[in-house]
Write a protein that holds these residues in place. Structure first.
Motif, PDB file in Angstrom:
ATOM      1  N   SER A  90       0.841  -1.193   0.000  1.00 45.63           N
ATOM      2  CA  SER A  90       0.000   0.000   0.000  1.00 45.63           C
ATOM      3  C   SER A  90       0.878   1.246   0.000  1.00 45.63           C
ATOM      4  O   SER A  90       1.918   1.284   0.652  1.00 45.63           O
ATOM      5  CB  SER A  90      -0.899   0.003   1.241  1.00 45.63           C
ATOM      6  OG  SER A  90      -1.733  -1.143   1.247  1.00 45.63           O
ATOM      7  N   PRO A  91       0.454   2.271  -0.727  1.00 43.27           N
ATOM      8  CA  PRO A  91       1.251   3.501  -0.728  1.00 43.27           C
ATOM      9  C   PRO A  91       1.220   4.156   0.644  1.00 43.27           C
ATOM     10  O   PRO A  91       0.251   4.002   1.390  1.00 43.27           O
ATOM     11  CB  PRO A  91       0.545   4.373  -1.785  1.00 43.27           C
ATOM     12  CG  PRO A  91      -0.854   3.841  -1.836  1.00 43.27           C
ATOM     13  CD  PRO A  91      -0.738   2.371  -1.576  1.00 43.27           C
ATOM     14  N   PRO A  92       2.267   4.856   1.011  1.00 41.35           N
ATOM     15  CA  PRO A  92       2.272   5.528   2.316  1.00 41.35           C
ATOM     16  C   PRO A  92       1.200   6.610   2.368  1.00 41.35           C
ATOM     17  O   PRO A  92       0.814   7.162   1.332  1.00 41.35           O
ATOM     18  CB  PRO A  92       3.685   6.130   2.392  1.00 41.35           C
ATOM     19  CG  PRO A  92       4.111   6.270   0.961  1.00 41.35           C
ATOM     20  CD  PRO A  92       3.478   5.118   0.228  1.00 41.35           C
ATOM     21  N   PRO A  93       0.675   6.927   3.547  1.00 44.42           N
ATOM     22  CA  PRO A  93      -0.365   7.945   3.643  1.00 44.42           C
ATOM     23  C   PRO A  93       0.173   9.324   3.286  1.00 44.42           C
ATOM     24  O   PRO A  93       1.352   9.620   3.483  1.00 44.42           O
ATOM     25  CB  PRO A  93      -0.785   7.881   5.120  1.00 44.42           C
ATOM     26  CG  PRO A  93       0.413   7.337   5.829  1.00 44.42           C
ATOM     27  CD  PRO A  93       1.035   6.365   4.864  1.00 44.42           C
ATOM     28  N   VAL A  94      -0.688  10.170   2.759  1.00 47.40           N
ATOM     29  CA  VAL A  94      -0.324  11.548   2.455  1.00 47.40           C
ATOM     30  C   VAL A  94      -0.337  12.338   3.759  1.00 47.40           C
ATOM     31  O   VAL A  94      -1.360  12.409   4.445  1.00 47.40           O
ATOM     32  CB  VAL A  94      -1.303  12.165   1.439  1.00 47.40           C
ATOM     33  CG1 VAL A  94      -0.988  13.638   1.211  1.00 47.40           C
ATOM     34  CG2 VAL A  94      -1.265  11.401   0.125  1.00 47.40           C
ATOM     35  N   LEU A  95       0.793  12.910   4.112  1.00 44.32           N
ATOM     36  CA  LEU A  95       0.906  13.679   5.355  1.00 44.32           C
ATOM     37  C   LEU A  95       0.731  15.171   5.123  1.00 44.32           C
ATOM     38  O   LEU A  95       0.235  15.883   5.998  1.00 44.32           O
ATOM     39  CB  LEU A  95       2.261  13.411   6.015  1.00 44.32           C
ATOM     40  CG  LEU A  95       2.610  11.932   6.248  1.00 44.32           C
ATOM     41  CD1 LEU A  95       3.977  11.819   6.906  1.00 44.32           C
ATOM     42  CD2 LEU A  95       1.543  11.255   7.102  1.00 44.32           C
ATOM     43  N   ARG A  96       1.162  15.632   3.978  1.00 43.58           N
ATOM     44  CA  ARG A  96       1.000  17.024   3.575  1.00 43.58           C
ATOM     45  C   ARG A  96       1.122  17.084   2.067  1.00 43.58           C
ATOM     46  O   ARG A  96       1.700  16.199   1.459  1.00 43.58           O
ATOM     47  CB  ARG A  96       2.033  17.926   4.260  1.00 43.58           C
ATOM     48  CG  ARG A  96       3.463  17.542   3.972  1.00 43.58           C
ATOM     49  CD  ARG A  96       4.451  18.192   4.936  1.00 43.58           C
ATOM     50  NE  ARG A  96       4.285  19.634   4.997  1.00 43.58           N
ATOM     51  CZ  ARG A  96       4.921  20.418   5.856  1.00 43.58           C
ATOM     52  NH1 ARG A  96       5.773  19.883   6.724  1.00 43.58           N
ATOM     53  NH2 ARG A  96       4.723  21.716   5.857  1.00 43.58           N
ATOM     54  N   LEU A  97       0.582  18.133   1.462  1.00 49.80           N
ATOM     55  CA  LEU A  97       0.620  18.235   0.015  1.00 49.80           C
ATOM     56  C   LEU A  97       1.864  18.985  -0.436  1.00 49.80           C
ATOM     57  O   LEU A  97       2.276  19.958   0.209  1.00 49.80           O
ATOM     58  CB  LEU A  97      -0.633  18.944  -0.502  1.00 49.80           C
ATOM     59  CG  LEU A  97      -1.961  18.226  -0.230  1.00 49.80           C
ATOM     60  CD1 LEU A  97      -3.117  19.012  -0.846  1.00 49.80           C
ATOM     61  CD2 LEU A  97      -1.936  16.804  -0.753  1.00 49.80           C
TER      62      LEU A  97
END
Length: 284
Positions: free
Chosen positions: A79-86
């Protein structure tokens, strides 16, 4: 040729070994003849009877040795890592004018007073009003949102419709001005930092919407979780709730705690209701 009995002992042993070798060669030759011809002397390989075929185990691929890796096509993608900031620059200022999501949303909640809200995004923020409205809907729909009380219902309405409050997404400069007009100072270190609630206005700072905050990022809390928290926190102010403190180290943080600034030993929590019950902390 003399009989074996008259040969010396050493020659007798050699003669016996020679006789055994001849016997083995003759036996092997006979076996080869039988296998090559098949039963009954017919040419061809031996065939199994029908009732014998089902007893033959299927072929199984041999496992790879430990030193050999499977081919890339055989691996399961992670699974791709979660988005923490854009990524990318965040506009610090916009036009000051707002565009509204023109859609009507479903009624959220099963019973209680109905409060209507609209969703607006500042022009020049490079954000889409429909996408922002979808994130607001996710936060307010729950499960775990304010409507879980059973005494409140919420519904998004188009920009020109009668409403009880508006959820704004504004650049930092505009958010600072709007909050100050409502009597709230959102500056940290002299710059507009947090979001706020002014009368009839839930104002979300674009910097926080895109970048979250350092302690959330360091703890690898997904940006979507921060967004859910900040919407529920500021809407909570609109509903009349005040700031709360951490109820104890290791416990979930109340949604009305200022999680944008600190956790004070609590764990991140974006919801006002946990397991169907209102979760709160001591009044600040």
């Amino acid at each position: 040729m003399p009989s074996p009995a008259r040969l010396p002992a050493r020659r007798q042993r050699r003669f016996a070994l020679f006789a055994q070798l001849v016997a083995v060669v003759l036996a092997v030759g006979a076996a080869v003849t039988v296998i090559a011809e098949g039963p009954g002397g017919r040419p061809g390989a031996e065939r199994l009877a029908a009732d014998e075929i089902s007893t033959v185990p299927p072929l199984v691929a041999a496992p790879l040795p430990p030193s050999v890796s499977p081919s890339p096509s055989a691996t399961v993608p992670s699974s791709p890592p979660p988005v923490l900031r854009l990524p990318g620059a965040v506009p610090s200022a916009g036009t000051g004018a707002f565009g509204y999501d023109a859609r009507s949303g479903p009624v959220l909640g099963r019973a209680g007073e109905l409060r209507r809200f609209r969703v607006a995004v500042e022009s020049g923020s490079n954000e889409d009003a429909e996408e922002f409205a979808s994130a607001v809907h996710t936060a307010l729909a729950g499960p775990g949102s304010w409507v879980d009380s059973g005494r409140l219902r919420l519904q998004q309405v188009p920009g020109g419709a009668p409403r009880d409050f508006t959820v704004y997404l504004a650049t930092a400069r505009t958010a600072g001005r709007m909050c100050a007009d409502g009597g709230v100072d959102i500056r940290v270190g002299g710059r507009p930092y947090t979001s706020c609630r002014a009368p009839g206005k839930v104002i979300i700072n674009l910097d926080r919407w895109r970048l979250s905050v350092p302690h959330f990022v360091a703890a690898k809390v997904p940006l979507s979780v921060y967004r859910t928290y900040v919407v529920n926190h500021e809407v909570g102010h609109q509903l009349g709730h005040r700031h709360e403190r951490c109820p104890g180290a290791g416990r979930p943080a109340p949604v009305m705690m200022q999680q944008t600034l600190f956790w004070n030993g609590c764990r991140v929590n974006p919801w006002p209701y946990l397991e169907g019950r209102r979760y709160s902390g001591p009044a600040l």
